[in-house]
Enzyme design. Structure first.
Site, short mmCIF file in Angstrom:
data_model
loop_
_atom_site.label_atom_id
_atom_site.label_comp_id
_atom_site.label_asym_id
_atom_site.label_seq_id
_atom_site.Cartn_x
_atom_site.Cartn_y
_atom_site.Cartn_z
N ASP A 1 2.41 -7.93 -4.91
CA ASP A 1 3.55 -8.34 -4.07
C ASP A 1 3.06 -9.20 -2.90
OD1 ASP A 1 2.22 -6.38 -2.70
OD2 ASP A 1 3.96 -5.09 -2.38
N ASP B 1 -6.82 3.77 1.17
CA ASP B 1 -6.92 2.90 2.34
C ASP B 1 -7.14 3.71 3.61
OD1 ASP B 1 -4.40 3.92 1.97
OD2 ASP B 1 -3.33 2.10 2.54
#
Length: 447
Positions: A214, A290
């Site tokens: 995206d 992350d």
């Protein structure tokens, strides 16, 4: 009577020679006419012969002209064929040379687009990448790694011959560690580990740039990473290079050339080396990879390079994070539209031994501002300002006033370096939110 007879004889005597002469003249005239007739006939025959010869000659000349035209056309065709053959040979030589270069040129990094079940998003991301990657494909081989078996994603990826398709099929059950957690975060972590293992160990790349399905990229995205790759190899205190600035919203950025070191892992379009992956792969987390990289026990004090102006734009309002913070933090992001010539930029100031002094000098020159009305006071100062916060809650209060990210991970604010968060406010003014120990860490005394 005798006289008449005599006259008649005389006349007859005269008439006979005259008749002879007349006959002779007529004969001569006839002979002359015959001779002239023959000559005229000969002349006419000669004329006819000459005419036919002339016509024959004209026909021969016409044939020769046609032959000349045909030869000229043939020559033109041959010249065109020769030119085409020459161009073809040149193209083949170039292609052969390019193949040799492609075989011998070491890629800067593999680029992998991580995908799952959003075919429309993936198509938009691939189009953005190919816009700038096609001319330098040998430097940045492109991969799409799909997690799962969504047929539309697979079809979309396989419709491009400019990339390599990989598919991660994981049928092992997922056991979350806490009730209510989304399984998706566990699947994403598994997919990342599998894809990076494939690229580093199976395909043997030295570096990998990770994108998500995206994202769109800036015109200088690849040049930026190529320039940063030299720093990443040279300076082992740099753990990864990112194209993202969490505070990269339009109102908070100004300089497309500005780069920073950060103690906070930005993600969202980042590059790491195989040596770093050798360290991370064996202990890769089950989920939230992350945030795991943002823990000090995993980054071990190493830092991350990031730009002031983002080199990626995240358009994924719908995804695993369910559009979290999209309208406030992601949608307003400014993606760089300036083609920076990174090859001509001296980035040595970003090395560990130089950057602290470079950054400290900027912070020290900023005018200190204190008190509760930080935004108002900063607005009335010309030039850069620095505002000191006491602790996390105080930072969150000040950050909220400006509208920048308030979030911390493992004691580090987003984008911070040595506890300092920098952003533009009413550009080109810079605002430095300075931690209680930041000045000491930067070696700034009596500030």
């Amino acid at each position: 009577m005798a006289k008449l007879s005599c006259d008649f004889r005389f006349l007859r005597f005269l008439l006979i020679p005259a008749a002879v002469v007349f006959i002779y003249i007529q004969m001569r005239l006839y002979a002359t006419q015959s001779e002239y007739g023959d000559r005229i006939a000969e002349a006419m025959d000669a004329e006819h012969h000459c005419t036919s010869q002339t016509r024959l000659l004209i026909d021969q000349i016409s044939m020769q002209q046609e032959q000349i035209v045909a030869l000229e056309e043939g020559k033109t065709r041959k010249e065109q064929e020769c030119a085409q053959l020459k161009a073809l040979v040149q193209d083949l030589e170039k292609e052969g040379l390019q193949r040799i270069i492609d075989k011998t040129q070491v890629p800067v990094a593999a680029v992998v687009i991580m995908a799952c079940n959003r075919a429309d998003y993936l198509g938009r991301t691939i189009a953005s990448v190919l816009k700038y990657q096609s001319s330098i494909a040998s430097k940045y081989p492109l991969f799409v790694s799909q997690d799962g078996s969504d047929p539309n994603v697979r079809s979309k990826a396989l419709s491009y011959n400019q990339l390599t398709y990989m598919q991660h099929l994981d049928y092992d059950p997922v056991h979350t560690e806490r009730p209510g957690e989304l399984i998706a975060y566990y699947k994403i972590a598994r997919h990342y580990k599998w894809a990076l293992d494939e690229l580093f160990y199976k395909h043997n790349f030295d570096r990998v740039v990770i994108l998500e399905d995206d994202m769109e990229i800036a015109p200088d995205f690849f040049d930026y990473f190529e320039a940063a790759s030299a720093l990443l190899d040279k300076d082992k205190s740099i753990m990864a290079v990112s194209s993202w600035n969490d505070n990269g919203q339009k109102q908070f950025v100004h300089d497309p050339y500005a780069l920073y070191r950060s103690d906070f892992f930005p993600g969202l379009g980042w590059m790491l080396t195989r040596s770093t992956w050798n360290e991370l792969s064996p202990k890769w987390p089950k989920a939230y990879w992350d945030d795991w990289l943002r823990l000090k026990e995993n980054n071990k004090g190493r830092q991350f390079l990031r730009p002031e102006v983002c080199r990626t734009y995240n358009f994924g309002e719908h995804g695993s994070s369910m559009g979290q913070f999209f309208q406030k933090y992601l949608e307003p992001i400014k993606m760089n539209d300036v083609k920076v010539d990174w090859k001509s930029q001296d980035l040595s100031y970003l090395t560990e031994d130089k950057y602290k002094k470079y950054f400290a000098d900027i912070v020290e020159k900023a005018k200190p501002v204190s008190g509760t009305e930080a935004v108002l006071k900063a607005s009335n100062v010309k030039g850069d300002v620095r505002i000191q916060y006491r602790d996390q809650s105080d930072f969150e209060r000040i950050a909220r006033q400006f509208g920048v990210f308030e979030e911390w991970k493992d004691g580090v604010p987003r984008t911070a370096y040595k506890g300092v968060v920098v952003f533009r406010y009413q550009p080109p003014r810079r605002v430095f939110l300075v931690g209680p120990d930041s000045l000491r860490q930067l070696g700034i005394e009596n500030a």
